[in-house]
Design a protein around this motif. Structure first.
Motif, PDB file in Angstrom:
ATOM      1  N   LEU A  38       0.826  -1.227   0.000  1.00 44.27           N
ATOM      2  CA  LEU A  38       0.000   0.000   0.000  1.00 44.27           C
ATOM      3  C   LEU A  38       0.849   1.262   0.000  1.00 44.27           C
ATOM      4  O   LEU A  38       1.859   1.325   0.712  1.00 44.27           O
ATOM      5  CB  LEU A  38      -0.865   0.025   1.256  1.00 44.27           C
ATOM      6  CG  LEU A  38      -2.133  -0.822   1.249  1.00 44.27           C
ATOM      7  CD1 LEU A  38      -2.751  -0.823   2.641  1.00 44.27           C
ATOM      8  CD2 LEU A  38      -3.129  -0.280   0.224  1.00 44.27           C
ATOM      9  N   ASP A  42      -2.614   4.971  -2.876  1.00 49.81           N
ATOM     10  CA  ASP A  42      -3.691   3.958  -2.819  1.00 49.81           C
ATOM     11  C   ASP A  42      -4.768   4.397  -1.829  1.00 49.81           C
ATOM     12  O   ASP A  42      -5.966   4.322  -2.115  1.00 49.81           O
ATOM     13  CB  ASP A  42      -3.135   2.598  -2.369  1.00 49.81           C
ATOM     14  CG  ASP A  42      -2.152   2.009  -3.367  1.00 49.81           C
ATOM     15  OD1 ASP A  42      -2.321   2.264  -4.582  1.00 49.81           O
ATOM     16  OD2 ASP A  42      -1.207   1.310  -2.933  1.00 49.81           O
ATOM     17  N   ILE A  43      -4.310   4.826  -0.650  1.00 47.92           N
ATOM     18  CA  ILE A  43      -5.286   5.224   0.388  1.00 47.92           C
ATOM     19  C   ILE A  43      -6.136   6.384  -0.140  1.00 47.92           C
ATOM     20  O   ILE A  43      -7.367   6.368   0.002  1.00 47.92           O
ATOM     21  CB  ILE A  43      -4.554   5.661   1.699  1.00 47.92           C
ATOM     22  CG1 ILE A  43      -3.598   4.547   2.173  1.00 47.92           C
ATOM     23  CG2 ILE A  43      -5.565   6.024   2.795  1.00 47.92           C
ATOM     24  CD1 ILE A  43      -4.244   3.228   2.487  1.00 47.92           C
ATOM     25  N   GLN A  47     -10.153   6.457  -0.629  1.00 44.25           N
ATOM     26  CA  GLN A  47     -10.983   7.499  -0.003  1.00 44.25           C
ATOM     27  C   GLN A  47     -11.861   8.211  -1.032  1.00 44.25           C
ATOM     28  O   GLN A  47     -12.973   8.630  -0.727  1.00 44.25           O
ATOM     29  CB  GLN A  47     -10.094   8.509   0.736  1.00 44.25           C
ATOM     30  CG  GLN A  47      -9.646   7.935   2.084  1.00 44.25           C
ATOM     31  CD  GLN A  47      -8.477   8.686   2.704  1.00 44.25           C
ATOM     32  OE1 GLN A  47      -7.740   9.378   2.000  1.00 44.25           O
ATOM     33  NE2 GLN A  47      -8.289   8.515   4.002  1.00 44.25           N
ATOM     34  N   VAL A  56     -13.230   3.911   5.318  1.00 50.16           N
ATOM     35  CA  VAL A  56     -11.810   3.597   5.056  1.00 50.16           C
ATOM     36  C   VAL A  56     -11.083   3.655   6.392  1.00 50.16           C
ATOM     37  O   VAL A  56     -10.858   4.726   6.955  1.00 50.16           O
ATOM     38  CB  VAL A  56     -11.175   4.613   4.071  1.00 50.16           C
ATOM     39  CG1 VAL A  56      -9.703   4.276   3.830  1.00 50.16           C
ATOM     40  CG2 VAL A  56     -11.933   4.638   2.751  1.00 50.16           C
ATOM     41  N   TYR A  58      -7.758   3.119   7.972  1.00 49.64           N
ATOM     42  CA  TYR A  58      -6.343   2.904   7.665  1.00 49.64           C
ATOM     43  C   TYR A  58      -5.527   3.149   8.937  1.00 49.64           C
ATOM     44  O   TYR A  58      -5.604   4.242   9.535  1.00 49.64           O
ATOM     45  CB  TYR A  58      -5.896   3.855   6.549  1.00 49.64           C
ATOM     46  CG  TYR A  58      -4.420   3.763   6.264  1.00 49.64           C
ATOM     47  CD1 TYR A  58      -3.832   2.522   5.952  1.00 49.64           C
ATOM     48  CD2 TYR A  58      -3.601   4.889   6.310  1.00 49.64           C
ATOM     49  CE1 TYR A  58      -2.467   2.423   5.705  1.00 49.64           C
ATOM     50  CE2 TYR A  58      -2.242   4.790   6.055  1.00 49.64           C
ATOM     51  CZ  TYR A  58      -1.687   3.558   5.761  1.00 49.64           C
ATOM     52  OH  TYR A  58      -0.347   3.449   5.528  1.00 49.64           O
ATOM     53  N   ASP A  60      -2.963   4.405  10.437  1.00 47.67           N
ATOM     54  CA  ASP A  60      -1.836   5.315  10.210  1.00 47.67           C
ATOM     55  C   ASP A  60      -1.086   5.573  11.515  1.00 47.67           C
ATOM     56  O   ASP A  60      -0.143   6.357  11.562  1.00 47.67           O
ATOM     57  CB  ASP A  60      -2.332   6.640   9.623  1.00 47.67           C
ATOM     58  CG  ASP A  60      -3.420   7.273  10.501  1.00 47.67           C
ATOM     59  OD1 ASP A  60      -3.701   6.722  11.586  1.00 47.67           O
ATOM     60  OD2 ASP A  60      -3.985   8.302  10.092  1.00 47.67           O
ATOM     61  N   LEU A  86      -5.357  -1.953   6.496  1.00 50.33           N
ATOM     62  CA  LEU A  86      -6.445  -1.265   5.793  1.00 50.33           C
ATOM     63  C   LEU A  86      -7.717  -2.110   5.729  1.00 50.33           C
ATOM     64  O   LEU A  86      -7.699  -3.254   5.265  1.00 50.33           O
ATOM     65  CB  LEU A  86      -6.004  -0.924   4.357  1.00 50.33           C
ATOM     66  CG  LEU A  86      -7.041  -0.170   3.521  1.00 50.33           C
ATOM     67  CD1 LEU A  86      -7.378   1.194   4.113  1.00 50.33           C
ATOM     68  CD2 LEU A  86      -6.567  -0.015   2.076  1.00 50.33           C
TER      69      LEU A  86
END
Ligand code: FAD
Ligand code: 2HG
Ligand code: ZN
Length: 514
Positions: A38, A42-43, A47, A56, A58, A60, A86
């Motif tokens: 990822l 991609d994130i 989104q 979503v 994720y 982080d 994710l």
């Protein structure tokens, strides 16, 4: 009849410790280097497909941590744990399509996830695969009372659909202890069996249509509400029982039978396994078309329920070691007729000495209390310890031998940490659940049980997975139940439908030999 859901809703972090990641415990598992990792781009793309912040997740390390994702990474048994950072929670088929199209182009691996009640490690990642959780796809699309066909989103919870159908005098043709958490998509993806197979047959026969998103993002729409359709290959059957390896099921049309208005439940104690078989034979002949469930459990299972489920009380006081309980349910339109049949059946069992004790539920509450014992067994067992689960099909006369042979083997090998070996299940379907509770998921217990159990099942020409599927647990043992030709063909189909192998990797099938 509504049944209490007591099992899959336990708090995730209560009880046993969080397991080591699966891949750390099993070094034979290697991350496929062809899969992309990822990136922030991609994130951002996900989104843009899923604008809702909660869709979503994720990790982080700030707003969302890896701990927050534990419920998506760890399975119901606390046996398998992935390390995904994710989780995507789409609400529409179009969103699923866009997600898979992107993952396919990028080479990102994906694990479809329903209620995460699967018992073979199929519903959680192994490494960093993206979790595609279907819970937000939870709309009942339509119900037609004339045909009895209900069309639902894949993320609908089984019990919710069954309750909806109840208001129309219909019911789902399947029922299982996890009904309060498992989803229709997960049920189809595992071709779940459960408590109503005896009456309504395999789920495959009740599913009229499936809408699924293929690994490249194309939508395969076979959602026709037709009972008869001989126009070519029945592609929906490919998706049923594929455990998310061929695509994501997004909706299904299911034939919902009329709910019988008279249901009766009895529990009977028999002194030995021969008694279970005699009770079953008599049930088939005497109860005929009214028989709707025939379940059994041994005295060791009873003991675990007594010890670990304070809210469940067994209706029969005397539980002799070595004895068995059978649960018999009848269902039909005519309460008086059904009750008379059940009474005659129970009288015969007692007169002939097949049964040593028995109780018939006098009302709905008592019926639920009897079912609670049977449905509570997996939860009781998991409270006892780490559970090694084997879900096998073998001819009914041989079925319980496996439990005895397993007990003998574990005693002879003096395997440390074994707490209890129990047998129960859908005896009317020839389906045994052998559960071995142990202090931990150790190599010693695993090596004592595997391939022993699988070899035993193969010697009876049985199936190593009657209803739970293959997941991460069984691909390397598939050859005990399927020929090389069958496995080859399955691998070829996988290659055609999912050429990059992004859907639920490391699971279901063994790696093809090159
Ligand atoms: P998950 O556990 O989330 O997923 C199971 C598999 O299906 C995974 O491989 C996943 O990738 C795939 N999948 C999930 N959703 C989709 C989708 N929309 N599209 C494509 N693939 C998908 N099983 C029985 O057969 N009979 C029983 O009697 C029974 N009783 C149970 C009792 C308890 C207490 C528990 C915990 C489990 C029981 N199970 C039983 C096992 C389990 O509940 C079933 O297999 C159920 O059908 C899984 O549904 P789920 O939504 O939880 O799927
Ligand atoms: C059941 O029949 C389920 O209760 C679960 O299939 C079985 O946990 C098990 O082994
Ligand atoms: Zn079962």
């Amino acid at each position: 009849m509504a049944r209490p859901f007591t099992t899959a809703t336990r708090p995730l972090l209560g009880g046993h410790a969080v397991p080591q990641p699966t891949a750390a415990r099993d070094p034979s598992l290697k991350r496929n280097p062809a899969f992309a990792r990822l990136t922030p781009a991609d994130i951002a793309h996900f989104q843009s497909i899923l604008p809702s912040a909660s869709a979503v997740l994720y990790a982080d390390g700030a707003a969302v941590t890896q701990d927050d994702l534990l419920p998506y990474n760890m399975d119901w048994m606390r046996k398998y744990r992935g390390q995904s950072s994710l989780v995507l929670r789409p609400s529409t088929t179009d969103q699923v399509s866009k997600i898979l199209k992107y993952c396919h182009a990028r080479g990102l691996a994906v694990v479809p996830q329903g209620g995460n009640t699967g018992l073979v490690g199929g519903s959680v990642p192994v490494f960093d695969e993206i979790v595609l959780n279907l819970a937000n796809m939870n709309k009942i699309r339509s119900f037609d009372a004339v045909s009895g066909v209900i069309t639902v989103d894949a993320g609908c919870i089984l019990e919710v659909v069954d309750d909806h159908l109840r208001t129309f005098g219909h019911m789902m043709p399947l029922d299982l202890g996890a009904k309060g958490s498992c989803q229709i998509g997960g049920n189809l993806a595992t071709n779940a069996g459960g408590l109503r197979v005896l009456r309504y047959g395999s789920l495959r026969g009740s599913v009229l249509g499936v809408e699924a998103v293929l690994p490249n993002g194309d939508v395969l729409d076979t959602l026709v509400p037709l009972r008869k359709d001989n126009t070519g290959l029945d592609l929906k059957q490919l998706m049923i029982g594929a455990e998310g390896t061929l695509g994501v099921i997004t909706a299904a049309s299911i034939l919902a039978p009329v709910r019988p208005n008279a249901t009766h439940v009895a529990v009977v104690a028999v002194p030995d396994y021969a008694g279970v078989q005699a009770a079953f034979l008599n049930a088939r002949t005497m109860l005929g078309e009214t028989l709707s469930a025939f379940e059994f459990w041994d005295s060791a299972a009873c003991q675990l329920v007594d010890e670990h489920l304070s809210h469940v009380r067994h209706p029969l006081e005397s539980q002799q070691p070595g004895a068995f309980n059978v649960l018999v349910e009848t269902a039909g339109a005519d309460a008086e007729h059904n009750m008379a049949k059940l009474d005659a059946y129970l009288e015969k069992l007692m007169d002939e000495g097949v049964a040593v004790d028995g109780a018939v539920a006098q009302d709905q509450a008592q019926a639920l209390a009897i079912w609670a014992v049977r449905e509570g067994i997996p939860e009781a067992c998991s409270k006892a310890g780490a559970v090694f689960k084997y879900d096998v099909s073998v001819p009914v006369p041989d079925l319980y031998e496996l439990v005895e042979a397993t007990r003998t083997r574990l005693a002879e090998l003096k395997v440390p940490g074994v707490l209890s070996v129990i047998g129960y299940g859908h005896v009317g379907d020839g389906n045994l659940h052998l559960n071995v509770a142990a202090e931990d998921y150790t190599k010693q217990v695993t090596n004592a049980l595997e391939p022993f159990v699988y070899e035993w099942v193969a010697s009876k020409r049985g199936s190593i997975s009657a209803e739970h599927g293959l997941g991460l647990m069984k691909p390397k043992h598939l050859h005990y139940s399927k020929t090389k030709q069958a496995i080859d063909l399955m691998q070829q189909i996988k290659k055609v439908v999912d050429p990059k192998g992004i859907m639920n990797p490391y699971k279901y099938l063994p790696e093809p030999e090159h």
